[in-house]
Scaffold this motif. Structure first.
Motif, PDB file in Angstrom:
ATOM      1  N   LEU A  50       0.862  -1.171   0.000  1.00  0.00           N
ATOM      2  CA  LEU A  50       0.000   0.000   0.000  1.00  0.00           C
ATOM      3  C   LEU A  50       0.898   1.220   0.000  1.00  0.00           C
ATOM      4  O   LEU A  50       1.778   1.359   0.845  1.00  0.00           O
ATOM      5  CB  LEU A  50      -0.908  -0.001   1.239  1.00  0.00           C
ATOM      6  CG  LEU A  50      -1.863   1.159   1.388  1.00  0.00           C
ATOM      7  CD1 LEU A  50      -2.898   1.142   0.268  1.00  0.00           C
ATOM      8  CD2 LEU A  50      -2.563   1.096   2.744  1.00  0.00           C
ATOM      9  N   GLN A  51       0.699   2.095  -0.979  1.00  0.00           N
ATOM     10  CA  GLN A  51       1.521   3.300  -1.101  1.00  0.00           C
ATOM     11  C   GLN A  51       0.605   4.468  -1.453  1.00  0.00           C
ATOM     12  O   GLN A  51      -0.033   4.450  -2.503  1.00  0.00           O
ATOM     13  CB  GLN A  51       2.590   3.104  -2.188  1.00  0.00           C
ATOM     14  CG  GLN A  51       3.414   4.310  -2.528  1.00  0.00           C
ATOM     15  CD  GLN A  51       4.443   4.625  -1.458  1.00  0.00           C
ATOM     16  OE1 GLN A  51       4.676   3.842  -0.551  1.00  0.00           O
ATOM     17  NE2 GLN A  51       5.050   5.781  -1.552  1.00  0.00           N
ATOM     18  N   LYS A  52       0.532   5.467  -0.584  1.00  0.00           N
ATOM     19  CA  LYS A  52      -0.282   6.662  -0.836  1.00  0.00           C
ATOM     20  C   LYS A  52      -1.715   6.301  -1.207  1.00  0.00           C
ATOM     21  O   LYS A  52      -2.244   6.757  -2.214  1.00  0.00           O
ATOM     22  CB  LYS A  52       0.347   7.518  -1.932  1.00  0.00           C
ATOM     23  CG  LYS A  52       1.704   8.066  -1.593  1.00  0.00           C
ATOM     24  CD  LYS A  52       2.234   8.922  -2.717  1.00  0.00           C
ATOM     25  CE  LYS A  52       3.617   9.451  -2.371  1.00  0.00           C
ATOM     26  NZ  LYS A  52       4.152  10.290  -3.422  1.00  0.00           N
ATOM     27  N   SER A  53      -2.353   5.456  -0.429  1.00  0.00           N
ATOM     28  CA  SER A  53      -3.721   4.976  -0.610  1.00  0.00           C
ATOM     29  C   SER A  53      -3.939   4.220  -1.929  1.00  0.00           C
ATOM     30  O   SER A  53      -5.053   4.088  -2.403  1.00  0.00           O
ATOM     31  CB  SER A  53      -4.749   6.109  -0.471  1.00  0.00           C
ATOM     32  OG  SER A  53      -4.742   6.950  -1.601  1.00  0.00           O
ATOM     33  N   VAL A  54      -2.867   3.728  -2.520  1.00  0.00           N
ATOM     34  CA  VAL A  54      -2.933   2.931  -3.742  1.00  0.00           C
ATOM     35  C   VAL A  54      -2.489   1.513  -3.396  1.00  0.00           C
ATOM     36  O   VAL A  54      -1.455   1.304  -2.778  1.00  0.00           O
ATOM     37  CB  VAL A  54      -2.015   3.531  -4.842  1.00  0.00           C
ATOM     38  CG1 VAL A  54      -1.964   2.631  -6.054  1.00  0.00           C
ATOM     39  CG2 VAL A  54      -2.480   4.918  -5.219  1.00  0.00           C
ATOM     40  N   TYR A  55      -3.311   0.551  -3.798  1.00  0.00           N
ATOM     41  CA  TYR A  55      -3.006  -0.858  -3.560  1.00  0.00           C
ATOM     42  C   TYR A  55      -2.183  -1.412  -4.707  1.00  0.00           C
ATOM     43  O   TYR A  55      -2.434  -1.105  -5.869  1.00  0.00           O
ATOM     44  CB  TYR A  55      -4.296  -1.684  -3.442  1.00  0.00           C
ATOM     45  CG  TYR A  55      -5.172  -1.271  -2.303  1.00  0.00           C
ATOM     46  CD1 TYR A  55      -4.893  -1.693  -1.004  1.00  0.00           C
ATOM     47  CD2 TYR A  55      -6.282  -0.468  -2.512  1.00  0.00           C
ATOM     48  CE1 TYR A  55      -5.699  -1.316   0.055  1.00  0.00           C
ATOM     49  CE2 TYR A  55      -7.100  -0.086  -1.465  1.00  0.00           C
ATOM     50  CZ  TYR A  55      -6.797  -0.509  -0.183  1.00  0.00           C
ATOM     51  OH  TYR A  55      -7.597  -0.134   0.856  1.00  0.00           O
ATOM     52  N   ILE A  56      -1.214  -2.251  -4.348  1.00  0.00           N
ATOM     53  CA  ILE A  56      -0.360  -2.890  -5.345  1.00  0.00           C
ATOM     54  C   ILE A  56      -0.320  -4.383  -5.019  1.00  0.00           C
ATOM     55  O   ILE A  56       0.011  -4.765  -3.902  1.00  0.00           O
ATOM     56  CB  ILE A  56       1.070  -2.324  -5.316  1.00  0.00           C
ATOM     57  CG1 ILE A  56       1.039  -0.811  -5.493  1.00  0.00           C
ATOM     58  CG2 ILE A  56       1.945  -2.991  -6.380  1.00  0.00           C
ATOM     59  CD1 ILE A  56       2.206  -0.104  -4.881  1.00  0.00           C
TER      60      ILE A  56
END
Length: 143
Positions: A50-56
């Motif tokens: 999770l990076q800056k409210s973005v899921y990976i």
């Protein structure tokens, strides 16, 4: 002998509304994330970040690293379903777990499958049989 660098074989540039300099940041971030975490990973083992409210959600499939990125309704569970479909389609197109060379040999057909799964940043299909039918590349029949 394996290369010590990462080569991007396919990258869908669907960063709607994201400035160019941020796109480069995301590419660099994904490469570093994979380099840090995918060494020694088993094929098809899923990883989540999770990076800056973005899921990976990302995984290795043979010699190929696959990353699926989303936010809001495209959370880690949805992305996990998508990455499994992508990996399954890539294996079907290649006939086995792909090497980098095999992936490049089947590149056109893989791109067609990816276009049927995700179109313009929106999830379209997750049914493997439907994707297979839609990518047969047969000429239209006469009416």
């Amino acid at each position: 002998m394996k290369n010590n660098y990462v080569q991007i074989l396919y990258f869908r540039n669907s960063f709607q509304g994201v400035p160019g300099e941020d796109r480069q940041h995301w590419r660099s971030f994904l490469v570093k994330l994979g380099a840090d975490n995918l060494k020694g990973a088993r094929s098809e083992e899923l990883f989540v970040a999770l990076q800056k409210s973005v899921y990976i959600v990302y995984a290795m499939l043979g010699d190929v690293s696959i990353y699926v990125v989303g936010k809001d309704e495209y959370d880690e569970l949805t992305l996990s379903e998508v990455i499994y479909v992508i990996m399954s389609c890539v294996k079907d197109v290649c006939g086995k777990t792909p090497t980098e060379r095999l992936f490049l040999d089947k590149y056109g057909k893989i791109c067609l499958c990816l276009d049927e799964i995700v179109w313009k940043g929106m999830l379209e299909n997750t049914d493997k049989n439907r994707i297979r039918r839609l990518t047969k590349l047969r000429p239209p029949t006469e009416v």
